[in-house]
Design a protein around this motif. Sequence first.
Motif: not given
Ligand code: HPA
Length: 265
Positions: A108-110, A184-185, A201-203, A226-227, A229, A237, A242
């Motif tokens: 999952a990432a922003g 989150f960032e 971006v993601g972790m 999922t969103n 950033a 966030l 997420t």
């Molecule tokens: N940032 C980092 N990791 C994430 C994000 C995000 O916005 N959304 C889902 N994982």
Amino acid sequence: MKTASDIIIEALNGLAPRVALVLGSGLGGLVEAVENAVHVPYSELAGFPESGVSGHAGEVVAGTLGGTPVLLLSGRVHYYEKGDAAAMRPVLEVLKGLGIEKLILTNAAGSLREELPPGSVMLIEDHINFSGTNPLIGEETDGRFVGLTNAYDADLRARIEKAAKDESITIGHGVYMWFSGPSFETPAEIRMARTMGADAVGMSTVPEVILGRFLGLSCAACSVITNFAAGMTGGELSHTETKDMAPIGGKKLQAILTRAIGEMS
Ligand code: HPA
């Protein structure tokens, strides 16, 4: 005592998968697409990590996807859990020992791009390791100097692209930037990430790709957005967001990967 490999071989019941899939936060839905699924919790597998992140089940699922033998890893361990960037190394070593050649990772990432809204899928073309660490720190062989020029395998990417097209699903492409998390960032970090060339971006994922390449596995990775950033919408966030949003893009990713993997047999 039975090793993790012994137990997974039993679960495979004669199947010899060449492909493994790692499922990210909220993307466990793909497990339901596995035919003749046999589930083995990580807790039964020596050396496998316990993940404490909600939304990550922590089990290996053996079976077929679209008819192709596959191993699914539902649940991963992140660097931010215990500060160990190589936490997935024992798992990936077991996969390698079992004959896995291709590793497909999901997360999952922003999104940093307006045209990649929540619910969309992005095929990762390259990454930026912004975590300040590397899972190969401490590795003593020269294998540690692994080249990452073609970290994301061209053939696997083409297969995923084709599967998306055949499923009439539009996917984006871009650069994934790994932040350590778990916070989150900030909006300033996201502005920096954009300047540096990131699209999402993601972790997660990046340490697994580095380890996968170190082990000689062909790697590909897809992000479910999922969103937007931090700072792009004005809202805050959350991990709840997420988990709630992941299944939306996750359904698209499920169709794409079921077809792509189904065509690998
Ligand atoms: N940032 C980092 N990791 C994430 C994000 C995000 O916005 N959304 C889902 N994982």
